[in-house]
Design a protein around this motif. Structure first.
Motif, PDB file in Angstrom:
ATOM      1  N   GLY A 109       0.779  -1.239   0.055  1.00  0.00           N
ATOM      2  CA  GLY A 109      -0.175   0.044  -0.034  1.00  0.00           C
ATOM      3  C   GLY A 109       0.795   1.237  -0.004  1.00  0.00           C
ATOM      4  N   GLN A 110       2.086   1.284   0.690  1.00  0.00           N
ATOM      5  CA  GLN A 110       2.853   2.434   0.640  1.00  0.00           C
ATOM      6  C   GLN A 110       3.158   3.174  -0.567  1.00  0.00           C
ATOM      7  OE1 GLN A 110       3.624   4.250   3.246  1.00  0.00           O
ATOM      8  NE2 GLN A 110       2.807   2.857   4.626  1.00  0.00           N
ATOM      9  N   PRO A 111       3.772   2.386  -1.750  1.00  0.00           N
ATOM     10  CA  PRO A 111       4.084   2.987  -2.895  1.00  0.00           C
ATOM     11  C   PRO A 111       2.670   3.376  -3.595  1.00  0.00           C
ATOM     12  CG  PRO A 111       4.279   0.545  -3.272  1.00  0.00           C
ATOM     13  CD  PRO A 111       4.298   0.925  -1.790  1.00  0.00           C
ATOM     14  N   PHE A 112       1.619   2.741  -3.701  1.00  0.00           N
ATOM     15  CA  PHE A 112       0.449   3.331  -4.111  1.00  0.00           C
ATOM     16  C   PHE A 112       0.021   4.582  -3.402  1.00  0.00           C
ATOM     17  CE2 PHE A 112      -0.620  -1.259  -4.993  1.00  0.00           C
ATOM     18  CZ  PHE A 112      -0.499  -1.080  -6.252  1.00  0.00           C
ATOM     19  N   LEU A 113       0.146   4.790  -1.987  1.00  0.00           N
ATOM     20  CA  LEU A 113       0.174   6.008  -1.283  1.00  0.00           C
ATOM     21  C   LEU A 113       0.750   7.014  -1.744  1.00  0.00           C
ATOM     22  CD1 LEU A 113      -1.908   7.126   1.164  1.00  0.00           C
ATOM     23  CD2 LEU A 113       0.167   6.185   2.628  1.00  0.00           C
ATOM     24  N   GLN A 114       1.982   6.621  -1.853  1.00  0.00           N
ATOM     25  CA  GLN A 114       3.163   7.663  -2.209  1.00  0.00           C
ATOM     26  C   GLN A 114       2.785   8.178  -3.748  1.00  0.00           C
ATOM     27  OE1 GLN A 114       6.994   5.356  -1.038  1.00  0.00           O
ATOM     28  NE2 GLN A 114       7.368   7.734  -0.852  1.00  0.00           N
ATOM     29  N   LEU A 115       2.193   7.268  -4.579  1.00  0.00           N
ATOM     30  CA  LEU A 115       2.046   7.699  -5.902  1.00  0.00           C
ATOM     31  C   LEU A 115       0.791   8.807  -5.935  1.00  0.00           C
ATOM     32  CD1 LEU A 115       2.499   4.643  -8.139  1.00  0.00           C
ATOM     33  CD2 LEU A 115       3.622   6.645  -8.214  1.00  0.00           C
ATOM     34  N   GLY A 116      -0.102   8.367  -4.970  1.00  0.00           N
ATOM     35  CA  GLY A 116      -1.257   9.112  -4.967  1.00  0.00           C
ATOM     36  C   GLY A 116      -0.876  10.563  -4.267  1.00  0.00           C
ATOM     37  N   LEU A 117      -0.028  10.682  -3.649  1.00  0.00           N
ATOM     38  CA  LEU A 117       0.363  11.962  -2.661  1.00  0.00           C
ATOM     39  C   LEU A 117       1.249  12.799  -3.321  1.00  0.00           C
ATOM     40  CD1 LEU A 117       0.368  10.545   1.016  1.00  0.00           C
ATOM     41  CD2 LEU A 117      -1.133  12.274   0.068  1.00  0.00           C
ATOM     42  N   VAL A 118       2.004  11.994  -4.387  1.00  0.00           N
ATOM     43  CA  VAL A 118       3.145  12.830  -4.803  1.00  0.00           C
ATOM     44  C   VAL A 118       2.498  13.975  -5.716  1.00  0.00           C
ATOM     45  CG1 VAL A 118       3.387  11.436  -6.867  1.00  0.00           C
ATOM     46  CG2 VAL A 118       5.483  12.700  -6.201  1.00  0.00           C
ATOM     47  N   ILE A 119       1.539  13.835  -6.219  1.00  0.00           N
ATOM     48  CA  ILE A 119       0.749  15.060  -7.243  1.00  0.00           C
ATOM     49  C   ILE A 119       0.414  16.096  -6.196  1.00  0.00           C
ATOM     50  CG2 ILE A 119      -0.789  15.470  -8.801  1.00  0.00           C
ATOM     51  CD1 ILE A 119      -0.783  12.752  -9.886  1.00  0.00           C
ATOM     52  N   THR A 120      -0.475  15.681  -5.216  1.00  0.00           N
ATOM     53  CA  THR A 120      -1.125  16.738  -4.334  1.00  0.00           C
ATOM     54  C   THR A 120       0.158  17.546  -3.663  1.00  0.00           C
ATOM     55  OG1 THR A 120      -1.469  15.251  -2.582  1.00  0.00           O
ATOM     56  CG2 THR A 120      -3.225  15.647  -4.318  1.00  0.00           C
ATOM     57  N   THR A 121       1.069  16.693  -2.852  1.00  0.00           N
ATOM     58  CA  THR A 121       1.955  17.342  -2.077  1.00  0.00           C
ATOM     59  C   THR A 121       2.885  18.202  -2.826  1.00  0.00           C
ATOM     60  OG1 THR A 121       3.270  15.156  -2.000  1.00  0.00           O
ATOM     61  CG2 THR A 121       1.995  15.739  -0.425  1.00  0.00           C
ATOM     62  N   SER A 122       3.517  17.769  -4.067  1.00  0.00           N
ATOM     63  CA  SER A 122       4.278  18.470  -4.903  1.00  0.00           C
ATOM     64  C   SER A 122       3.386  19.747  -5.466  1.00  0.00           C
ATOM     65  CB  SER A 122       4.660  17.795  -6.034  1.00  0.00           C
ATOM     66  OG  SER A 122       5.454  16.574  -5.678  1.00  0.00           O
ATOM     67  N   ILE A 123       2.263  19.781  -5.777  1.00  0.00           N
ATOM     68  CA  ILE A 123       1.635  21.083  -6.127  1.00  0.00           C
ATOM     69  C   ILE A 123       1.335  22.083  -4.842  1.00  0.00           C
ATOM     70  CG2 ILE A 123      -0.719  21.761  -6.665  1.00  0.00           C
ATOM     71  CD1 ILE A 123      -0.928  19.412  -8.840  1.00  0.00           C
ATOM     72  N   LEU A 124       1.127  21.352  -3.789  1.00  0.00           N
ATOM     73  CA  LEU A 124       0.971  22.210  -2.628  1.00  0.00           C
ATOM     74  C   LEU A 124       2.271  23.100  -2.378  1.00  0.00           C
ATOM     75  CD1 LEU A 124      -1.091  19.999  -0.266  1.00  0.00           C
ATOM     76  CD2 LEU A 124      -1.653  22.268  -1.040  1.00  0.00           C
ATOM     77  N   THR A 125       3.381  22.140  -2.354  1.00  0.00           N
ATOM     78  CA  THR A 125       4.751  22.783  -2.088  1.00  0.00           C
ATOM     79  C   THR A 125       4.996  23.937  -3.006  1.00  0.00           C
ATOM     80  OG1 THR A 125       5.300  20.570  -1.696  1.00  0.00           O
ATOM     81  CG2 THR A 125       7.248  22.331  -1.670  1.00  0.00           C
ATOM     82  N   ASP A 126       4.788  23.634  -4.216  1.00  0.00           N
ATOM     83  CA  ASP A 126       5.039  24.762  -5.101  1.00  0.00           C
ATOM     84  C   ASP A 126       3.717  25.893  -5.157  1.00  0.00           C
ATOM     85  OD1 ASP A 126       6.584  25.885  -7.310  1.00  0.00           O
ATOM     86  OD2 ASP A 126       4.897  25.486  -8.563  1.00  0.00           O
ATOM     87  N   ALA A 127       2.474  25.596  -4.842  1.00  0.00           N
ATOM     88  CA  ALA A 127       1.773  26.604  -4.887  1.00  0.00           C
ATOM     89  C   ALA A 127       1.336  27.413  -3.656  1.00  0.00           C
ATOM     90  CB  ALA A 127       0.101  25.887  -5.544  1.00  0.00           C
ATOM     91  N   LEU A 128       1.440  26.969  -2.589  1.00  0.00           N
ATOM     92  CA  LEU A 128       1.273  27.364  -1.339  1.00  0.00           C
ATOM     93  C   LEU A 128       1.690  28.983  -1.105  1.00  0.00           C
ATOM     94  CD1 LEU A 128       0.946  24.762   1.367  1.00  0.00           C
ATOM     95  CD2 LEU A 128      -0.606  26.201   0.684  1.00  0.00           C
ATOM     96  N   PRO A 129       3.132  29.046  -1.362  1.00  0.00           N
ATOM     97  CA  PRO A 129       3.627  30.422  -1.314  1.00  0.00           C
ATOM     98  C   PRO A 129       2.917  31.356  -2.302  1.00  0.00           C
ATOM     99  CG  PRO A 129       5.488  28.677  -1.575  1.00  0.00           C
ATOM    100  CD  PRO A 129       4.045  27.981  -1.876  1.00  0.00           C
ATOM    101  N   LYS A 130       2.546  30.877  -3.552  1.00  0.00           N
ATOM    102  CA  LYS A 130       1.954  31.898  -4.331  1.00  0.00           C
ATOM    103  C   LYS A 130       0.413  32.533  -4.039  1.00  0.00           C
ATOM    104  CE  LYS A 130       4.369  29.594  -7.952  1.00  0.00           C
ATOM    105  NZ  LYS A 130       4.009  28.592  -8.907  1.00  0.00           N
ATOM    106  N   LEU A 131      -0.297  31.117  -3.244  1.00  0.00           N
ATOM    107  CA  LEU A 131      -1.506  31.323  -2.955  1.00  0.00           C
ATOM    108  C   LEU A 131      -1.951  31.675  -1.722  1.00  0.00           C
ATOM    109  CD1 LEU A 131      -2.951  28.235  -5.070  1.00  0.00           C
ATOM    110  CD2 LEU A 131      -2.877  30.507  -5.650  1.00  0.00           C
ATOM    111  N   THR A 132      -0.829  31.911  -0.733  1.00  0.00           N
ATOM    112  CA  THR A 132      -0.974  32.178   0.648  1.00  0.00           C
ATOM    113  C   THR A 132      -1.073  33.994   0.609  1.00  0.00           C
ATOM    114  OG1 THR A 132       0.176  30.253   1.571  1.00  0.00           O
ATOM    115  CG2 THR A 132      -0.128  32.333   2.937  1.00  0.00           C
ATOM    116  N   LYS A 133      -2.236  34.171   1.222  1.00  0.00           N
ATOM    117  CA  LYS A 133      -2.278  35.863   1.050  1.00  0.00           C
ATOM    118  C   LYS A 133      -2.610  36.406   2.482  1.00  0.00           C
ATOM    119  CE  LYS A 133      -3.933  35.585  -3.737  1.00  0.00           C
ATOM    120  NZ  LYS A 133      -5.377  35.703  -4.796  1.00  0.00           N
TER     121      LYS A 133
END
Length: 487
Positions: free
Chosen positions: A278-302
């Protein structure tokens, strides 16, 4: 220190890309590794992996971020850097020594004494922590993110290659899964060592001065005070999912051995290895949301708050990805692991994806509001509930119970965050979103049940095509534009 990590958001896009690549590699290598060493061999690796991963998180994110913010806010950056290095050096030596001497008792608590050797090797990267943290923290303080990012990629590439080599050796030279786990963890240590070599040769930095006045206590206390609650909670959150895995390490196999029908130790290890899929499946699912969050949060935090755009994006993406994975997982289990067993327990396992994503967002929002103690208490409550639930649920319901213990614990944490912040997931009231989810699910179910192929390569191609077609259907029906959500 009220805002110890805000400065590290500069240049985060470079680190986000490196993090994305590293997470993809970290998820993907597990599939060939399990195919080469089997479920019991996968168990032997996964049992000690959380120890290594927690150590890596310290040297990759938590401590470099703290040093970077420390340098920015300090009146005496060179002195604070020296004390930081000495503290981490002392900590790493002492922790490595204690854990190494305790490896046999720890392995017995895991339910398998033969894990002591791999455990020692998983602990060894502690010795690299002060040096990697120092170089990466200094580079981040100077906003030189590219070198930090490249060191991260070098570490992961070398590590993954050596792990796969160790797995191949299993099929040629030995049938001892614990020896292979030892060699795989050795590859992880060498990967960290190669990253350090790269940083040493590309970063002009004098190490000699860092060892002067080594036994001065008062200045070290000042650095510890500066670490503070915000940094502590930040570090705690970074390793939170690994701590949940750590609880599984000590309880799942032992609970399986005490199931009413009774199974042998080898059978319990095989089952734990299946659960660890289950761990690699979980990581694959999270990699998109967490990576987008890491990049987007500084821009979208107001103005110190998280914008509604990011709440919507995380809600929609995490649920959509989880739905697709949930429906495709039985087929993916067949293709990637040559087994259809226990697919439902793995499907339950990946339902953690939207919960983790939303918890991450709530945690960030409380961090911005300087409410770190509350966030820390919520996270601790989840760990306590996991500790209470994992053994009885696993011994009663097997792998399904183990998955439920994590799912219930994370749901509890999410509810605590939601009630405290009074932030309801209003994005879920969007009717068009649910129509898009139904349409996407319909495409996946039709493709899965009516277009049958036997060859594993063709099955993999079919899954890839279904993923792309269903994603296209979702975005067409929902009329969501990912770029619009994240800009």
């Amino acid at each position: 220190m009220k805002r110890p990590l805000i400065n590290t958001l500069k240049g985060v896009s470079i680190l986000a890309i490196a993090g994305f690549l590293s997470k993809i590699l970290a998820a993907l290598y597990r599939f060939p590794y399990q195919n080469l060493v089997g479920d019991q061999g996968f168990y032997a690796f996964q049992q000690v992996y959380p120890f290594y991963s927690i150590i890596t998180t310290l040297s990759l994110v938590a401590l470099p971020n703290f040093l970077s913010s420390l340098v920015h806010s300090s009146d005496t950056p060179e002195e604070d850097t020296r004390q930081f290095f000495q503290l981490t050096f002392i900590f790493s030596i002492v922790a490595c020594l204690i854990l190494t001497l305790s490896s046999q008792p720890i392995a017995r608590l895991m339910g398998q004494e033969k894990l002591a050797g791999p455990l020692v090797m998983a602990i060894l990267p502690l010795l690299l922590v002060p040096f990697l943290s120092l170089y990466r923290g200094q580079l981040q303080a100077q906003n030189q993110m590219s070198k930090t990012a490249l060191s991260q990629v070098i570490e992961q590439v070398v590590r993954v290659c050596l792990i796969i080599v160790a797995a191949i050796l299993f099929t040629r030279l030995t049938n001892n899964i614990y020896t292979i786990s030892f060699l795989a963890m050795l590859g992880s240590f060498i990967g960290g060592g190669m990253a350090l070599v790269y940083l040493i040769f590309t970063t002009p930095f004098k190490m000699n001065a860092l060892f002067s006045n080594f036994f001065t206590i008062s200045s070290k206390r000042n650095v510890l005070k500066k670490f503070g609650i915000p940094s502590l909670v930040f570090t705690f959150f970074m390793v939170y999912m690994l701590l949940l895995q750590m609880i599984d390490v000590f309880f799942v196999k032992n609970a399986l051995l005490n199931m009413t029908q009774g199974i042998t130790s080898n059978q319990a290890e095989v089952l734990k290895g299946i659960y660890d899929r289950g761990q690699p499946f979980l990581q694959l699912g999270l990699v998109i949301t967490t990576s987008i969050l890491t990049d987007a949060l500084p821009k979208l935090t107001k103005r110190g708050v998280v914008s509604n755009q990011i709440w919507q994006a995380v809600t929609y993406l995490s649920i959509t990805i989880t739905t697709g994975l949930f429906l495709l997982l039985p087929s993916m289990n067949d293709v990637l692991f040559k087994s259809h067993e226990y697919s439902f327990s793995l499907q339950l396992f990946i339902l953690q994806i939207p919960l983790i994503s939303m918890i991450q967002l709530h945690h960030h929002a409380l961090f911005l509001a300087h409410k770190n103690k509350q966030s820390g208490l919520f996270l601790i409550s989840g760990l306590c509930l996991k500790l209470i639930l994992v053994y009885p649920l696993t011994s009663s319901f097997g792998l399904i119970g183990a998955s439920l213990s994590s799912l219930i614990s994370l749901l509890f944490v999410y509810l605590l965050y939601m009630i405290y912040s009074k932030k309801m997931p209003n994005a879920l009231l969007n009717t068009r979103f649910w129509l898009a989810i139904i349409a996407m699910s319909f495409v996946i179910l039709i493709g899965t049940h009516f277009f049958l192929v036997d060859n594993r390569l063709l099955q993999l191609i079919k899954i890839g095509l279904l993923t792309m077609i269903s994603a296209a259907v979702f975005f067409k029906v929902s009329k969501f534009k990912l770029k619009t959500l994240l800009t």
